[in-house]
Design a protein around this motif. Structure first.
Motif, PDB file in Angstrom:
ATOM      1  N   ASP A 149      13.354  15.166  -5.534  1.00  0.00           N
ATOM      2  CA  ASP A 149      13.891  14.815  -4.220  1.00  0.00           C
ATOM      3  C   ASP A 149      12.874  14.075  -3.371  1.00  0.00           C
ATOM      4  N   CYS A 150      11.600  14.255  -3.675  1.00  0.00           N
ATOM      5  CA  CYS A 150      10.540  13.647  -2.874  1.00  0.00           C
ATOM      6  C   CYS A 150       9.392  13.233  -3.784  1.00  0.00           C
ATOM      7  N   LEU A 151       9.000  11.987  -3.672  1.00  0.00           N
ATOM      8  CA  LEU A 151       7.813  11.487  -4.361  1.00  0.00           C
ATOM      9  C   LEU A 151       6.739  11.216  -3.327  1.00  0.00           C
ATOM     10  N   VAL A 152       5.564  11.798  -3.524  1.00  0.00           N
ATOM     11  CA  VAL A 152       4.428  11.522  -2.645  1.00  0.00           C
ATOM     12  C   VAL A 152       3.383  10.769  -3.457  1.00  0.00           C
ATOM     13  N   ASN A 153       3.227   9.490  -3.148  1.00  0.00           N
ATOM     14  CA  ASN A 153       2.220   8.660  -3.804  1.00  0.00           C
ATOM     15  C   ASN A 153       0.875   8.885  -3.114  1.00  0.00           C
ATOM     16  N   ASN A 154       0.190   9.916  -3.575  1.00  0.00           N
ATOM     17  CA  ASN A 154      -1.090  10.286  -2.972  1.00  0.00           C
ATOM     18  C   ASN A 154      -2.280   9.857  -3.816  1.00  0.00           C
ATOM     19  N   ALA A 155      -2.099   9.692  -5.118  1.00  0.00           N
ATOM     20  CA  ALA A 155      -3.220   9.347  -5.994  1.00  0.00           C
ATOM     21  C   ALA A 155      -3.885   8.064  -5.515  1.00  0.00           C
ATOM     22  N   GLY A 156      -5.183   8.104  -5.390  1.00  0.00           N
ATOM     23  CA  GLY A 156      -5.913   6.929  -4.945  1.00  0.00           C
ATOM     24  C   GLY A 156      -7.395   7.096  -5.181  1.00  0.00           C
ATOM     25  N   VAL A 157      -8.094   5.982  -5.193  1.00  0.00           N
ATOM     26  CA  VAL A 157      -9.543   5.988  -5.387  1.00  0.00           C
ATOM     27  C   VAL A 157     -10.203   5.162  -4.295  1.00  0.00           C
ATOM     28  N   VAL A 216      -5.020   1.417  -9.393  1.00  0.00           N
ATOM     29  CA  VAL A 216      -4.600   2.776  -9.019  1.00  0.00           C
ATOM     30  C   VAL A 216      -3.811   2.757  -7.716  1.00  0.00           C
ATOM     31  N   ASN A 217      -4.424   2.233  -6.659  1.00  0.00           N
ATOM     32  CA  ASN A 217      -3.862   2.367  -5.320  1.00  0.00           C
ATOM     33  C   ASN A 217      -2.583   1.570  -5.117  1.00  0.00           C
ATOM     34  N   LEU A 218      -2.491   0.431  -5.757  1.00  0.00           N
ATOM     35  CA  LEU A 218      -1.374  -0.474  -5.488  1.00  0.00           C
ATOM     36  C   LEU A 218      -0.439  -0.625  -6.695  1.00  0.00           C
ATOM     37  N   ARG A 219      -0.960  -1.160  -7.761  1.00  0.00           N
ATOM     38  CA  ARG A 219      -0.120  -1.442  -8.937  1.00  0.00           C
ATOM     39  C   ARG A 219       0.485  -0.166  -9.516  1.00  0.00           C
ATOM     40  N   GLY A 220      -0.360   0.859  -9.674  1.00  0.00           N
ATOM     41  CA  GLY A 220       0.131   2.113 -10.235  1.00  0.00           C
ATOM     42  C   GLY A 220       1.213   2.738  -9.381  1.00  0.00           C
ATOM     43  N   SER A 221       0.984   2.786  -8.068  1.00  0.00           N
ATOM     44  CA  SER A 221       1.973   3.382  -7.164  1.00  0.00           C
ATOM     45  C   SER A 221       3.264   2.585  -7.141  1.00  0.00           C
ATOM     46  N   PHE A 222       3.154   1.244  -7.189  1.00  0.00           N
ATOM     47  CA  PHE A 222       4.362   0.418  -7.155  1.00  0.00           C
ATOM     48  C   PHE A 222       5.261   0.719  -8.346  1.00  0.00           C
ATOM     49  N   SER A 241      -6.451  -3.055  -0.930  1.00  0.00           N
ATOM     50  CA  SER A 241      -5.504  -2.222  -1.679  1.00  0.00           C
ATOM     51  C   SER A 241      -4.605  -1.436  -0.735  1.00  0.00           C
ATOM     52  N   LYS A 242      -5.165  -0.925   0.358  1.00  0.00           N
ATOM     53  CA  LYS A 242      -4.371  -0.101   1.268  1.00  0.00           C
ATOM     54  C   LYS A 242      -3.457  -0.935   2.160  1.00  0.00           C
ATOM     55  N   SER A 243      -3.863  -2.150   2.494  1.00  0.00           N
ATOM     56  CA  SER A 243      -2.946  -3.017   3.222  1.00  0.00           C
ATOM     57  C   SER A 243      -1.754  -3.383   2.351  1.00  0.00           C
ATOM     58  N   GLY A 244      -2.001  -3.514   1.056  1.00  0.00           N
ATOM     59  CA  GLY A 244      -0.910  -3.739   0.118  1.00  0.00           C
ATOM     60  C   GLY A 244       0.035  -2.555   0.050  1.00  0.00           C
ATOM     61  N   VAL A 245      -0.517  -1.348   0.086  1.00  0.00           N
ATOM     62  CA  VAL A 245       0.316  -0.143   0.097  1.00  0.00           C
ATOM     63  C   VAL A 245       1.224  -0.131   1.321  1.00  0.00           C
ATOM     64  N   ALA A 246       0.697  -0.553   2.469  1.00  0.00           N
ATOM     65  CA  ALA A 246       1.500  -0.585   3.694  1.00  0.00           C
ATOM     66  C   ALA A 246       2.717  -1.491   3.531  1.00  0.00           C
ATOM     67  N   MET A 247       2.521  -2.684   3.007  1.00  0.00           N
ATOM     68  CA  MET A 247       3.653  -3.582   2.793  1.00  0.00           C
ATOM     69  C   MET A 247       4.586  -3.047   1.714  1.00  0.00           C
ATOM     70  N   MET A 248       4.019  -2.450   0.677  1.00  0.00           N
ATOM     71  CA  MET A 248       4.847  -1.876  -0.382  1.00  0.00           C
ATOM     72  C   MET A 248       5.780  -0.810   0.176  1.00  0.00           C
ATOM     73  N   SER A 249       5.267   0.046   1.041  1.00  0.00           N
ATOM     74  CA  SER A 249       6.092   1.079   1.660  1.00  0.00           C
ATOM     75  C   SER A 249       7.233   0.466   2.460  1.00  0.00           C
ATOM     76  N   THR A 250       6.925  -0.570   3.222  1.00  0.00           N
ATOM     77  CA  THR A 250       7.946  -1.243   4.016  1.00  0.00           C
ATOM     78  C   THR A 250       9.036  -1.839   3.130  1.00  0.00           C
ATOM     79  N   LEU A 251       8.626  -2.492   2.052  1.00  0.00           N
ATOM     80  CA  LEU A 251       9.583  -3.124   1.155  1.00  0.00           C
ATOM     81  C   LEU A 251      10.477  -2.091   0.459  1.00  0.00           C
TER      82      LEU A 251
END
Length: 263
Positions: free
Chosen positions: A88-96, A118-124, A170-180
């Motif tokens: 029901d919930c995925l938390v993409n917390n893994a990061g380096v 790890v931070n971007l490609r893996g989470s996507f 990597s983290k700015s990419g995560v921000a846009m990924m979340s929005t998308l």
């Protein structure tokens, strides 16, 4: 959940064996979730986390897997989904964090590639796998989402630190990924939001403790204390609780006010 469905919801927390991941799992357990913990290996820290989840009334399972290894995603998601029959919930917390703190003109490609892997490609691509499975299940009232995806990024998604440029990118990419993902998944009753931790006291920040501790003690930002993993856990639990049914695509700053622009 459908009306009248009293089952406990299920969360998958990547990078969940210690630190912020552990705190997120504990907060979700207190919120009524059973928790699947993902990390690279099951060790004493992972067993401590699993025991803590059970002590909070949750069922808990561990699924080993490296989110940066895309060829292992299908097996990881199958195992996590199969643990309790759904997610029901995925938390993409893994990061380096970066291996190189210094002049961005000298960042080695392997450091850059590791962070994005790890931070971007893996989470996507892990989110892609989970989202497809979520979409395949009945959503209930999609205007009041009860399913959630949370990306744990960083204040460095918007605050530039030139000595860790690859991490910031990597983290700015995560921000846009979340929005998308928020845009893509809203029609299916899946809310997607981002949490941006500030200076949090974890193993990942141990090497810069002396650098930041003076800033904290000198009130360098409004709420002058170190953040704790539980601060992040509580934020994620609120987002995942369903008590914010009209919120998606939002970035929650959990940073004591560091992000506030001041004059």
């Amino acid at each position: 959940m459908k009306a009248g469905d009293t089952r406990r919801r299920v969360a998958l927390v990547t990078g969940g064996r210690r630190g912020i991941g552990r705190a997120i799992g504990y907060a979700l357990a207190d919120e009524g979730y059973d928790v699947v913990v993902n990390d690279l290996e099951r060790d004493a820290a992972a067993d401590e986390t699993l025991a803590g989840l059970v002590a909070r009334g949750a069922q808990a399972r561990f699924v080993a897997g490296d989110v940066s290894k895309l060829d292992g995603h299908a097996a990881l998601v199958d195992a996590a989904w199969g643990a309790f029959g759904t997610i029901d919930c995925l938390v993409n917390n893994a990061g380096v964090q970066t291996n190189y703190r210094g002049d961005m003109l000298d960042i080695p490609p392997e450091s850059f590639d590791r962070l994005l892997g790890v931070n971007l490609r893996g989470s996507f691509f892990l989110t892609q796998q989970v989202a497809r499975r979520m979409i395949g299940e009945p959503a209930g009232d999609v205007t009041r989402p009860r399913r959630a995806i949370v990306f744990v990024s960083s204040g460095n998604a918007v605050v530039a630190t030139a000595t860790q440029a690859d991490y910031c990118i990597s983290k700015s990419g995560v921000a846009m990924m979340s929005t998308l993902y928020a845009l893509r998944l809203a029609p299916h009753g899946i809310a997607v939001n981002e949490v941006r931790p500030g200076i949090i006291r974890t193993d990942m920040t141990a090497d810069v403790f002396d650098k930041y501790d003076g800033w904290v003690r000198d009130r360098g930002f409004p709420m002058a204390r170190w953040g704790e993993p539980d601060d992040i856990g509580q934020a994620v639990a609120v987002i995942a609780s369903g008590r914010l049914p009209y919120t998606t695509g939002h970035a929650f700053h959990v940073d004591g006010g560091i992000h506030i622009r001041r004059t």
